[in-house]
Design a protein around this motif. Structure first.
Motif, PDB file in Angstrom:
ATOM      1  N   ASP A  84      -7.289   6.487  -3.657  1.00 39.12           N
ATOM      2  CA  ASP A  84      -8.483   5.722  -4.055  1.00 39.12           C
ATOM      3  C   ASP A  84      -8.126   4.521  -4.921  1.00 39.12           C
ATOM      4  OD1 ASP A  84      -9.983   7.489  -2.671  1.00 39.12           O
ATOM      5  OD2 ASP A  84     -10.712   8.613  -4.406  1.00 39.12           O
ATOM      6  N   THR A  85      -7.260   4.747  -5.900  1.00 39.33           N
ATOM      7  CA  THR A  85      -6.869   3.654  -6.796  1.00 39.33           C
ATOM      8  C   THR A  85      -6.059   2.613  -6.040  1.00 39.33           C
ATOM      9  OG1 THR A  85      -6.880   5.154  -8.686  1.00 39.33           O
ATOM     10  CG2 THR A  85      -5.679   3.099  -8.965  1.00 39.33           C
ATOM     11  N   THR A  86      -5.198   3.074  -5.128  1.00 33.50           N
ATOM     12  CA  THR A  86      -4.408   2.136  -4.317  1.00 33.50           C
ATOM     13  C   THR A  86      -5.327   1.221  -3.515  1.00 33.50           C
ATOM     14  OG1 THR A  86      -2.488   3.603  -4.156  1.00 33.50           O
ATOM     15  CG2 THR A  86      -2.741   1.963  -2.408  1.00 33.50           C
TER      16      THR A  86
ATOM     17  N   ASP B 211      -7.437   5.338 -14.024  1.00 34.72           N
ATOM     18  CA  ASP B 211      -8.487   4.672 -13.247  1.00 34.72           C
ATOM     19  C   ASP B 211      -9.509   5.674 -12.701  1.00 34.72           C
ATOM     20  OD1 ASP B 211      -9.766   2.548 -11.656  1.00 34.72           O
ATOM     21  OD2 ASP B 211      -8.884   3.589  -9.955  1.00 34.72           O
ATOM     22  N   THR B 212      -9.026   6.792 -12.177  1.00 34.36           N
ATOM     23  CA  THR B 212      -9.915   7.791 -11.566  1.00 34.36           C
ATOM     24  C   THR B 212     -10.867   8.411 -12.580  1.00 34.36           C
ATOM     25  OG1 THR B 212      -8.187   8.298  -9.955  1.00 34.36           O
ATOM     26  CG2 THR B 212      -9.962   9.908 -10.169  1.00 34.36           C
TER      27      THR B 212
ATOM     28  N   LYS C 144     -11.345   7.298 -15.780  1.00 31.49           N
ATOM     29  CA  LYS C 144     -11.862   6.325 -16.764  1.00 31.49           C
ATOM     30  C   LYS C 144     -11.611   6.784 -18.196  1.00 31.49           C
ATOM     31  CE  LYS C 144     -13.456   3.442 -13.698  1.00 31.49           C
ATOM     32  NZ  LYS C 144     -12.317   3.317 -12.822  1.00 31.49           N
TER      33      LYS C 144
ATOM     34  N   ARG D 152      -7.749  -4.007  -2.447  1.00 39.19           N
ATOM     35  CA  ARG D 152      -8.968  -4.805  -2.265  1.00 39.19           C
ATOM     36  C   ARG D 152      -9.030  -5.957  -3.275  1.00 39.19           C
ATOM     37  NH1 ARG D 152     -12.239  -0.730  -2.133  1.00 39.19           N
ATOM     38  NH2 ARG D 152     -13.007  -0.863  -4.269  1.00 39.19           N
ATOM     39  N   ARG D 153      -8.676  -5.651  -4.515  1.00 40.78           N
ATOM     40  CA  ARG D 153      -8.689  -6.687  -5.561  1.00 40.78           C
ATOM     41  C   ARG D 153      -7.681  -7.785  -5.243  1.00 40.78           C
ATOM     42  NH1 ARG D 153     -10.239  -4.090 -11.233  1.00 40.78           N
ATOM     43  NH2 ARG D 153      -9.248  -5.948 -12.063  1.00 40.78           N
TER      44      ARG D 153
ATOM     45  N   LEU E 240      -7.166  -3.604 -14.092  1.00 36.31           N
ATOM     46  CA  LEU E 240      -7.794  -2.323 -13.750  1.00 36.31           C
ATOM     47  C   LEU E 240      -7.733  -1.370 -14.948  1.00 36.31           C
ATOM     48  CD1 LEU E 240      -8.961  -1.155 -11.025  1.00 36.31           C
ATOM     49  CD2 LEU E 240      -6.782   0.027 -10.792  1.00 36.31           C
TER      50      LEU E 240
ATOM     51  N   GLU F 179       0.838  -1.203   0.000  1.00 38.04           N
ATOM     52  CA  GLU F 179       0.000   0.000   0.000  1.00 38.04           C
ATOM     53  C   GLU F 179       0.871   1.251   0.000  1.00 38.04           C
ATOM     54  OE1 GLU F 179      -3.339   1.834   2.980  1.00 38.04           O
ATOM     55  OE2 GLU F 179      -3.410  -0.334   2.601  1.00 38.04           O
TER      56      GLU F 179
ATOM     57  N   ARG G 240      -8.351   0.432  -4.132  1.00 38.49           N
ATOM     58  CA  ARG G 240      -9.053  -0.463  -5.057  1.00 38.49           C
ATOM     59  C   ARG G 240      -8.154  -1.646  -5.446  1.00 38.49           C
ATOM     60  NH1 ARG G 240     -10.876   3.236  -9.000  1.00 38.49           N
ATOM     61  NH2 ARG G 240     -12.382   3.887  -7.480  1.00 38.49           N
TER      62      ARG G 240
ATOM     63  N   GLU H 144      -3.534  -7.653 -11.595  1.00 42.51           N
ATOM     64  CA  GLU H 144      -4.673  -6.857 -11.132  1.00 42.51           C
ATOM     65  C   GLU H 144      -4.609  -5.411 -11.642  1.00 42.51           C
ATOM     66  OE1 GLU H 144      -7.456  -7.874  -9.848  1.00 42.51           O
ATOM     67  OE2 GLU H 144      -6.688  -9.923  -9.849  1.00 42.51           O
TER      68      GLU H 144
END
Length: 276
Positions: free
Chosen positions: A16-18, A243-244, A246, A23-24, A51, A5, A20, A47
């Motif tokens: 936020d992306t970290t 990611d944030t 899209k 969690r994955r 993403l 992390e 996510r 992963e």
């Protein structure tokens, strides 16, 4: 996982992306019961690549875009971004790749607020073998865009690249200016621009996030080019922004040379970022 992390956040991936990604990975580890660190490294890469693949994406082809003509008209790309991110250089490098591939390329110098921007773009256009349409400094940017499209259509060009002013002035002015350029272009080619590319400097970290936020609010950004990833840049910013917001990443700049613009390859990029 705590170390991981920390590594992701310090690599400019963003909180936020970290979270996510973590969690994955936790879900995957619970399912797959990984055994060692190298396994975890492989899962991490898979992963993050996964993403990035979730972003909407058009067919990119060998040139980053399909660059297909639209109803016989040129494919139009409006390039946006603040001054100093490598916008002009990126346009020159894209033009060079397209000319090399046999495309007829027109460049519109619609950043009319800096004389240096117009002259710099002229140099790149000549190096690339593209045709540049320009007016005097201080001219109406929309007028330059209009002239460029008119000329490109008349001369049966394949691709038009429109440079825009890089002032991150207040959002209302930015929005109005970009909207005006878009509206004027549509008088010549009704579905232009076919692509709005935001250029970001990968070495500015969180600042690049803020720019992405401002520009995505001001206009419909459809793709990204991330420059200056050769050196001190922590490439995680590419993952976080993509990611944030899209928005697919098309190109990454890895040096000053005319051929130092690479078409973004997700798996290859993640490999280089987290290579052993």
């Amino acid at each position: 996982m705590d170390n991981l992390e920390e590594v992701l956040i310090t690599s400019d991936v963003g909180v936020d992306t970290t979270l996510r990604i973590i969690r994955r990975i936790e879900e995957r580890v619970a399912r797959d019961k990984y055994m060692n660190t190298s396994e975890l490294n492989r899962i991490l890469k898979e992963e993050i690549t996964g993403l990035l693949e979730e972003n909407p994406d058009q067919s990119r082809g060998e040139l980053g875009f399909s660059y297909e003509k639209s109803g016989g008209n040129p494919f139009v790309v409006m390039v946006v971004g603040v001054n100093g991110v490598g916008k002009t250089t990126t346009i020159g490098k894209i033009a060079a790749q397209l000319v090399k591939a046999g495309k007829k390329v027109y460049i519109g110098a619609a950043d009319t607020f800096r004389a240096a921007a117009i002259d710099q773009l002229q140099v790149w256009a000549e190096r690339a073998g593209a045709t540049m349409i320009r007016q005097d400094m201080g001219s109406d940017p929309a007028s330059v865009a209009y002239d460029t499209l008119k000329s490109a259509v008349a001369n049966q060009a394949d691709v038009v690249l429109i440079d825009t002013a890089g002032r991150l002035h207040n959002k209302v002015n930015l929005m109005n200016e970009l909207t005006k350029i878009r509206n004027v272009m549509q008088k010549v080619i009704p579905d232009a621009p076919h692509e709005v590319m935001l250029v970001l400097d990968g070495s500015t970290g969180q600042n690049a996030y803020e720019q992405a936020k401002q520009f995505t609010q001001a206009t419909r950004v459809t793709s990204l080019a991330v420059t200056k990833l050769d050196g001190t840049a922590k490439g995680g910013v590419v993952i976080g922004i993509s990611d944030t917001f899209k928005i697919p990443v098309r190109y990454i700049g890895v040096g000053e040379g005319i051929d130092h613009l690479q078409i973004f390859d997700r798996a290859q990029f993640v490999d280089s970022l987290f290579g052993e």
